[in-house]
Scaffold this motif. Structure first.
Motif, PDB file in Angstrom:
ATOM      1  N   ARG A 291       0.865  -1.174   0.000  1.00  0.00           N
ATOM      2  CA  ARG A 291       0.000   0.000   0.000  1.00  0.00           C
ATOM      3  C   ARG A 291       0.902   1.223   0.000  1.00  0.00           C
ATOM      4  O   ARG A 291       2.078   1.155   0.362  1.00  0.00           O
ATOM      5  N   THR A 292       0.357   2.368  -0.387  1.00  0.00           N
ATOM      6  CA  THR A 292       1.179   3.569  -0.509  1.00  0.00           C
ATOM      7  C   THR A 292       0.427   4.803  -0.052  1.00  0.00           C
ATOM      8  O   THR A 292      -0.803   4.879  -0.185  1.00  0.00           O
ATOM      9  N   ARG A 293       1.160   5.739   0.493  1.00  0.00           N
ATOM     10  CA  ARG A 293       0.661   7.068   0.836  1.00  0.00           C
ATOM     11  C   ARG A 293       1.766   8.078   0.541  1.00  0.00           C
ATOM     12  O   ARG A 293       2.950   7.734   0.536  1.00  0.00           O
ATOM     13  N   ILE A 351       5.288  -2.367   2.781  1.00  0.00           N
ATOM     14  CA  ILE A 351       5.591  -3.604   2.057  1.00  0.00           C
ATOM     15  C   ILE A 351       5.456  -4.781   3.019  1.00  0.00           C
ATOM     16  O   ILE A 351       6.307  -4.994   3.887  1.00  0.00           O
ATOM     17  N   GLU A 352       4.384  -5.516   2.850  1.00  0.00           N
ATOM     18  CA  GLU A 352       4.086  -6.669   3.702  1.00  0.00           C
ATOM     19  C   GLU A 352       4.637  -7.924   3.030  1.00  0.00           C
ATOM     20  O   GLU A 352       4.282  -8.237   1.899  1.00  0.00           O
ATOM     21  N   TRP A 359      -2.174  -6.262   7.192  1.00  0.00           N
ATOM     22  CA  TRP A 359      -1.317  -5.262   7.830  1.00  0.00           C
ATOM     23  C   TRP A 359      -1.107  -4.058   6.922  1.00  0.00           C
ATOM     24  O   TRP A 359      -1.201  -2.908   7.378  1.00  0.00           O
ATOM     25  N   SER A 360      -0.807  -4.281   5.657  1.00  0.00           N
ATOM     26  CA  SER A 360      -0.544  -3.152   4.762  1.00  0.00           C
ATOM     27  C   SER A 360      -1.764  -2.254   4.632  1.00  0.00           C
ATOM     28  O   SER A 360      -1.634  -1.023   4.595  1.00  0.00           O
ATOM     29  N   ARG A 361      -2.953  -2.843   4.575  1.00  0.00           N
ATOM     30  CA  ARG A 361      -4.173  -2.026   4.521  1.00  0.00           C
ATOM     31  C   ARG A 361      -4.347  -1.228   5.797  1.00  0.00           C
ATOM     32  O   ARG A 361      -4.685  -0.036   5.770  1.00  0.00           O
TER      33      ARG A 361
END
Length: 431
Positions: A291-293, A351-352, A359-361
């Motif tokens: 996931r990214t922010r 990065i899971e 977890w990434s969410r």
């Protein structure tokens, strides 16, 4: 005639992509060696009513190179790279390492990401953060031209409007069979590697942000929270200097003052050797979820959210990787390319490794209140609709109009595009 395979070693190799969590099973693989093969593959998919996907490096974490029951346009046999007069002509299946190796032989460098096995053009079409972004811009900013096979099977040289969309709009408009990218005179860079105790993380992040805020274009850096060799977490800082080496040595040595270094090293490397630093670090076949922010800086709330997210990790190899967006990349006017974020920022990767994606969410949700709108398109998943809606900023309407004109039936589905955006649109130029 294009070779089509439905089973056997060539089929197995084509569907064995980086992320082992992806279990999509295409019906047929088109092993392409030329633009004509790609054209034929698209027509076969259309005539048989098969969903279409495109495989370059196969590194998209969401597995969009493969579609269940579909046809893969496999470009991995189209990896040729040639360089002439400051321009590299790169085949659609070439990796970042393929292009970097060709440039290295001439004392040149290409704007790539941080992993050599990633497909260069897939990276480029979605943006392309890397260690030279501050000096030379994103990989997308270095895209000079492209040959593209469109949804109707026609092959075109990208005109101004399509080229605009390809610079950050992803592989949503056709199959890029070859592209011209800029190369730069740069034979050596300085590469720093610093590790700090996890209990100094708040201090390190604060000082790191202050150090980079006044840094020149030649300095681009990555900071990460990872597990060290002893199994304990640490903060890793990896700056790259692409200017005068003597000047850069003083700059990079200054990173040691961010905390109490567990290790500190500054080395001269070629850009190719820098790219190869992580060879083998992210092996194929492991289960990954990303996931990214984007964040504007390392405020106390941002740092607290990052540490809170990391401490909730559920698998030991999981880490947080944060890229630096500044310099030349910020000076490209926002409407000059489809890439929708040109303000100074840091791009966060959750990065899971080996987990189920929860977890990434959750980590992304934890950081969301302190994040900028949108996110990095290359890392947005198919369910990240809220972030995708704002990822292209003021470019969304123009991007969607080009999509509707060139691919009205949605044959190509790569990185997520916003949905339902309306408004006054620029008149189209030729594609």
């Amino acid at each position: 005639m294009v070779q089509l395979v439905t089973e056997g070693p060539e089929y197995d190799a084509a569907v064995a992509i980086w992320n082992g969590a992806v279990d999509h099973r295409p019906q047929v693989v088109a092993l392409c060696t030329s633009t004509a093969d790609v054209q034929e593959a698209i027509i076969v998919a259309r005539d048989r009513g098969l969903p279409l996907s495109v495989r370059g490096g196969g590194h998209d974490w969401a597995g969009r190179a493969l579609r269940d029951g579909g046809l893969i346009v496999d470009l991995t046999r189209m990896r040729q790279v040639s360089i002439d007069d400051g321009v590299a002509t790169v085949g659609g299946g070439a990796t970042a390492a393929d292009a970097a190796e060709a440039a290295d032989r001439l004392g040149l460098a290409v704007a790539t990401g941080t992993v050599g096995t990633v497909g260069l053009l897939g990276l480029t079409l979605g943006g392309g953060y890397g260690p030279l972004s501050g000096r030379f811009g994103l990989a997308a900013d270095n895209l000079l031209g492209a040959e593209v096979v469109l949804a109707d099977g026609s092959a075109v040289q990208a005109g101004p409007e399509l080229l605009w969309a390809l610079r950050g709009g992803g592989g949503n408009f056709g199959v890029v069979t070859s592209a011209e990218v800029a190369v730069h005179p740069l034979a050596e860079v300085l590469v720093g590697s610093f590790a700090f105790p996890y209990d100094e993380a708040e201090q390190v992040f604060r000082g790191y942000g202050e150090l980079l805020d006044c840094g020149p274009d030649e300095l681009t850096s990555v900071i990460a929270i990872v597990v060290g060799p002893d199994g304990n977490p640490l903060v890793s800082v990896a700056p790259t200097w692409s200017g005068d080496l003597a000047e850069g040595k003083d700059v990079l040595d200054g990173f040691a003052a961010l905390g109490t270094p567990l290790s500190a090293d500054v080395t001269v490397k070629s850009p190719l050797a820098k790219l190869r630093e992580f060879d083998g670090a992210f092996p194929d076949g492991v289960h990954y979820a990303l996931r990214t922010r984007n964040v504007a800086g390392f405020t106390p709330r941002v740092v607290s959210a990052l540490l809170e997210a990391y401490e909730a990790r559920t698998s030991p190899g999981t880490f947080i990787n944060i890229h630096h967006f500044h310099g030349a990349a910020t000076r490209v006017p926002i409407k000059r390319s489809a890439f929708g974020q040109r303000d100074y920022h840091f791009m966060v990767e959750f990065i899971e490794v080996g987990g189920d994606g929860k977890w990434s969410r959750a980590a992304s949700t934890t950081l969301a209140p302190y994040s900028l709108p949108g996110g990095y398109p290359n890392l947005l998943g198919p369910d990240d609709t809220e972030q995708a809606a704002t990822a292209y900023g003021p470019n969304a309407s123009r991007l969607l109009r080009i999509k509707r004109r060139l691919d009205p039936r949605g044959v190509f589905s790569a990185t997520p595009l916003p949905a339902g955006v309306s408004g006054d649109l620029d008149a189209d130029s030729d594609n």
